[in-house]
Design a protein around this motif. Structure first.
Motif, mmCIF file in Angstrom:
data_model
loop_
_atom_site.group_PDB
_atom_site.id
_atom_site.type_symbol
_atom_site.label_atom_id
_atom_site.label_comp_id
_atom_site.label_asym_id
_atom_site.label_seq_id
_atom_site.Cartn_x
_atom_site.Cartn_y
_atom_site.Cartn_z
ATOM 1 N N THR A 228 0.852 -1.184 0.000
ATOM 2 C CA THR A 228 0.000 0.000 0.000
ATOM 3 C C THR A 228 0.889 1.234 0.000
ATOM 4 O O THR A 228 2.000 1.209 0.545
ATOM 5 N N GLY A 229 0.400 2.315 -0.626
ATOM 6 C CA GLY A 229 1.256 3.486 -0.682
ATOM 7 C C GLY A 229 0.534 4.738 -1.094
ATOM 8 O O GLY A 229 -0.659 4.741 -1.422
ATOM 9 N N THR A 230 1.255 5.858 -1.083
ATOM 10 C CA THR A 230 0.758 7.182 -1.429
ATOM 11 C C THR A 230 1.706 7.812 -2.440
ATOM 12 O O THR A 230 2.929 7.756 -2.277
ATOM 13 N N LEU A 231 1.124 8.396 -3.501
ATOM 14 C CA LEU A 231 1.908 9.132 -4.478
ATOM 15 C C LEU A 231 1.791 10.622 -4.188
ATOM 16 O O LEU A 231 0.675 11.145 -4.037
ATOM 17 N N THR A 232 2.931 11.304 -4.103
ATOM 18 C CA THR A 232 2.965 12.736 -3.826
ATOM 19 C C THR A 232 3.673 13.447 -4.968
ATOM 20 O O THR A 232 4.727 12.995 -5.426
ATOM 21 N N ASP A 233 3.075 14.561 -5.425
ATOM 22 C CA ASP A 233 3.663 15.350 -6.504
ATOM 23 C C ASP A 233 4.774 16.221 -5.914
ATOM 24 O O ASP A 233 4.528 17.108 -5.104
ATOM 25 N N MET A 234 6.049 15.946 -6.333
ATOM 26 C CA MET A 234 7.193 16.683 -5.835
ATOM 27 C C MET A 234 7.751 17.645 -6.883
ATOM 28 O O MET A 234 8.839 18.187 -6.727
ATOM 29 N N THR A 235 6.967 17.878 -7.956
ATOM 30 C CA THR A 235 7.478 18.681 -9.069
ATOM 31 C C THR A 235 7.905 20.065 -8.614
ATOM 32 O O THR A 235 8.952 20.584 -9.012
#
Length: 828
Positions: A228-235
């Protein structure tokens, strides 16, 4: 449906344009009575009315069912979100069509989604996911579904292959992403990845994937159950360069924990990074990092393989085309070892912004060696069958089909191996034994026990012979029994011998009573019915004390409940036909424990039925003690030999410091002193040794320092051989370490060795020995304990029931030892 919160029903009669709303439906719309069609449309939010009217018209024309979502405006001005599913029923009791529907108030859900979306917009969170590794099924949050292009109106979709997600990864990061994810899924725990993705508009985003790999591990694949996981926008959180460096660092931190190796080759064809798992394959290549890959491969491998591999690397670096090699087995050029690998390469963008190549490889050497050994064992097994006159068989439990080896056909007197084995078996087994054999086979399959049965077989020429059949179950991947494999062999000669023994029982009893072995006879329930004199005398027992009792309750075994229980289980196995043999510890007279080579064997009658069990044992205590002593002496000799060589080096260096004029004379004296010390230690089997003599002997290689830098003092103390050896070995190690690393390794350090006699708090007489170094190099505790450290800390402690304190003080090593005086004089 009104019994369920936030659900309501309605029915609209098309012909009469009249509707019936449930109580919860009226509450949802804020009305007292159900509206007609125009009234319903008037309740719709202005922004949704035109769409819903068009959907309703299309629905009435085509029929069937429809699901849609819209907003309504209640009389009090509140806006509510409604999900509706409707069905057109053409055949009703009143003759006209009726639209029946279910409405769900989704206002709370939509408000929560809006709030969550605002929160995620602030934190950069793109969404959440759950990945089932076994089924390759991924479940996405609504935001990620939209990002992945698999959004639906309601519910959660599952992407069976996770292809959408992988296609979003930037092509330059795809290989590193795949390797890092493979590494993350091979160990339970958190993981942290960074990589680039391409959104639906083609824009590049830097994302961070923080997740958790959840146990257990699949024993076949080595993978976790799910992640399980979370995607975070680091742009916008960090610049492209910093984000790319973060991705590189996180990739290598994960690869370092993976069960495979990986290394990176930059645009200049130099090895610039190597994972921890890859270091072993390149052992002996120094330096490694920064070195040309072609040079390294040509050092390790034959010219043909190295050149081919270099060509693949250059092609991938130039074209970006990945390469997957077939598993290879080659003899290395540097260490001449045969190694096997499964490897592949991909082009990636490295931390310097240029293209490079990542090579990932699995070491298959152990598996290849295992497969070769397995083939060799199969060949030897076939030869063993021939030599031992055994035949093998295999029974398919599902179909009942049986396969025999050619040797087994010959054992049953059949020359034609094309005959049906099942028919031959049924014809060969003696009718009086057939039921017992079938029962044993059924029990072995049902209870997952080894199949082991004796029976009589009728040969084609009419002769009756005795056979043994043994087998074991083999299970499929799901744990279900699949086949049973086994062997048969002819034991006619053995059976005839057993009958002869049975007829000579009286004579045998006389022999057994005079043998050195311990022998007993048991019933199948484990009751002792006979015991020979050797066993009774050794245990100081009378026949009446043990006969008629369960064997495990007799004094030989009952002293330890665990030992007794192990014997009881062994009796059960032997009663089923198994011969049990192992080393056991039993109790004899006066509580003395000895080790015996113990065997428990079933005895069968002429018809093959087990009648009794015979227990026997030989005293092997002295053999076990001798073996342990020899192992200890071998370790000691090996260690002391190394120390002697080290001391010779130290003596040479110490002697050379005083000039070369009389070097040979002084060196010979010190070597002679070292030899004298060894003589004293080896001869410690004499009556007693004096502690002062022992100390001088062990420090003789520092003879010219005694009284100057090496100070000894203490009273006369007599030592038994074991005490002299234990203390002497400790002083030997302390002196060796002082010369190598401590106070005597320099020209200024000093050592005080003092011993004294006194009493402890309980009034017991004790010996105290103190070794203290000063003036040498700074001291620190060693990173690991070697054999010498064990001797210093444990030898005197365990041999003399003493206490040892070892202090690695910066100013100098201190060793303090105390023990009872009586331990010094006690022979062990």
């Amino acid at each position: 449906m009104d019994a369920f919160p936030e659900m309501a029903t309605f029915a609209w009669h098309v012909a009469s344009d009249s509707a019936t709303y449930s109580r919860r439906a009226l509450d949802l719309f804020g009305l007292d009575q159900a509206p007609d069609l125009d009234g319903f449309f008037d309740c719709l939010h202005p922004a949704d009315r035109l769409r819903v009217e068009g959907e309703a018209t299309s629905f009435l024309e085509r029929g069937g069912s429809m699901s849609h979502e819209y907003r309504i405006v209640r009389p009090d001005g509140e806006v509510r979100h409604v999900f509706s599913h409707v069905t057109l029923n053409e055949q009703c009791q009143d003759g006209g069509p009726v639209v029946q529907g279910l409405m769900i108030d989704t206002t709370r859900e939509r408000r929560l989604e809006a709030a969550l979306s605002q929160s995620r917009a602030k934190t950069g969170i793109l969404g959440f996911y759950e990945f089932d590794v076994a089924s390759q099924t991924t479940q996405w949050s609504p935001e990620l579904r939209r990002l992945l292009g698999c959004d639906t109106l309601r519910g959660k979709t599952r992407d069976r292959s996770a292809t959408n997600a992988r296609q979003l990864v930037h092509p330059e990061d795809a290989a590193m992403f795949q390797m890092a994810m493979d590494a993350a899924l091979r160990r339970p725990g958190p993981y942290d990845l960074a990589f680039r993705i391409l959104d639906k508009d083609g824009a590049v985003r830097f994302v961070r994937d923080r997740g958790e790999a959840h146990a257990p591990l699949d024993p076949d694949t080595g993978m976790v159950a799910r992640a399980t996981g979370t995607l975070t926008d680091m742009t916008y959180a960090e610049g492209p360069i910093e984000a790319h460096e973060t991705a590189q660092d996180q990739f290598w931190s994960l690869i370092d924990t993976a069960p495979f190796g990986a290394y990176a080759v930059d645009a200049d064809f130099r090895i610039v990074r190597m994972s921890k798992g890859g270091m072993a394959a390149f052992a002996g290549i120094d330096p490694l990092l920064g070195r040309d890959l072609s040079e390294v491969l040509h050092i390790m491998w034959p010219e043909s393989f190295a050149s081919e591999a270099v060509a693949h690397f250059r092609r991938t670096l130039s074209t970006g085309e990945p390469y997957r090699a077939t598993p290879m087995v080659e003899r290395r050029s540097d260490n001449r070892g045969v190694e096997a690998y499964d490897w592949g390469i991909d082009r990636v963008r490295l931390a310097d912004g240029r293209f490079g190549v990542i090579c990932h490889f699995y070491d298959l050497t152990s598996r290849v060696h295992y497969e070769n050994e397995l083939r060799e064992k199969e060949r030897r097994l076939s030869l063993a069958y021939e030599a031992a006159d055994m035949g093998a068989w295999e029974l398919d439990l599902a179909s009942g089909a049986t396969h025999w080896t050619p040797q087994l056909f010959r054992i049953f007197g059949v020359d034609d191996p094309t005959q049906d084995p099942n028919t031959l078996w049924q014809r060969a087994v003696h009718p009086d034994d057939a039921e017992a054999v079938e029962r044993a086979l059924a029990a072995a399959i049902e209870d997952d026990m080894p199949f082991d049965v004796d029976f009589r077989a009728r040969m084609p020429d009419g002769e009756t012979r005795y056979m043994v059949s043994k087998g074991e179950l083999v299970r499929d991947d799901n744990g279900a029994p699949r086949v049973m494999i086994g062997v048969n062999y002819d034991v006619t000669t053995r059976k005839q011998a057993e009958l002869a023994v049975h007829d000579s029982e009286r004579r045998l009893r006389m022999i057994i009573d005079n043998t050195i072995a311990f022998v007993g006879v048991l019933t199948l329930d484990g009751i002792l019915t006979e015991a020979n004199q050797t066993a009774l005398v050794a245990g100081d027992l009378e026949r009446s004390q043990v006969l008629g009792k369960p064997f495990w309750e007799t004094p030989w075994w009952s002293y330890d409940p665990q030992i007794a229980e192990g014997l009881r289980k062994a009796v059960e196995r032997a009663a089923c036909g198994e011969v049990v043999r192992h080393d056991a510890v039993v109790q004899m007279a006066e509580g003395r424990l000895i080790t015996i080579d113990f065997m428990l064997a079933p005895i069968r009658d002429a018809d093959g039925h087990i009648q009794m069990l015979v227990a026997s044992g030989f005293d092997i205590s002295e053999r076990e003690e001798a073996r342990t002593h020899v192992q200890s002496l071998m370790g000691e000799i090996n260690h002391r030999t190394k120390n002697i060589l080290t001391l010779v080096q130290i003596v040479a260096r110490q002697t050379a410091r005083n000039g070369a004029a009389d070097f040979l004379e002084r060196f010979e004296k010190r070597i002679s002193a070292l030899a004298a010390a060894q003589d004293l230690l080896v001869s410690s089997t004499s009556d007693h040794a004096d502690l002062n003599d022992l100390a001088h002997a062990q420090l003789a290689h520092f003879e010219d320092m005694i009284g100057k830098r090496l100070h000894l003092s203490g009273p006369a103390v007599k030592l038994a051989p074991n005490a002299a050896q234990a203390i002497g070995m400790a002083l030997h190690e302390l002196a060796t370490n002082a010369g190598k690393y401590g106070a005597l390794s320099t020209g200024k350090g000093e050592v005080d060795l003092k011993w004294s006699l006194g009493r402890n708090d309980e009034g017991q007489r004790i010996l105290r020995i103190d070794w203290q170094e000063r003036g040498g190099p700074p001291v620190s505790a060693p990173e690991r304990r070697g054999f010498g450290s064990t001797l210093i800390d444990q030898m005197a402690r365990t041999s003399l029931d003493g206490d040892v304190t070892l202090d690695y003080a910066p100013a100098g090593l201190e060793w303090h030892f105390t023990c009872p005086v009586e331990s010094l004089l006690l022979r062990r």
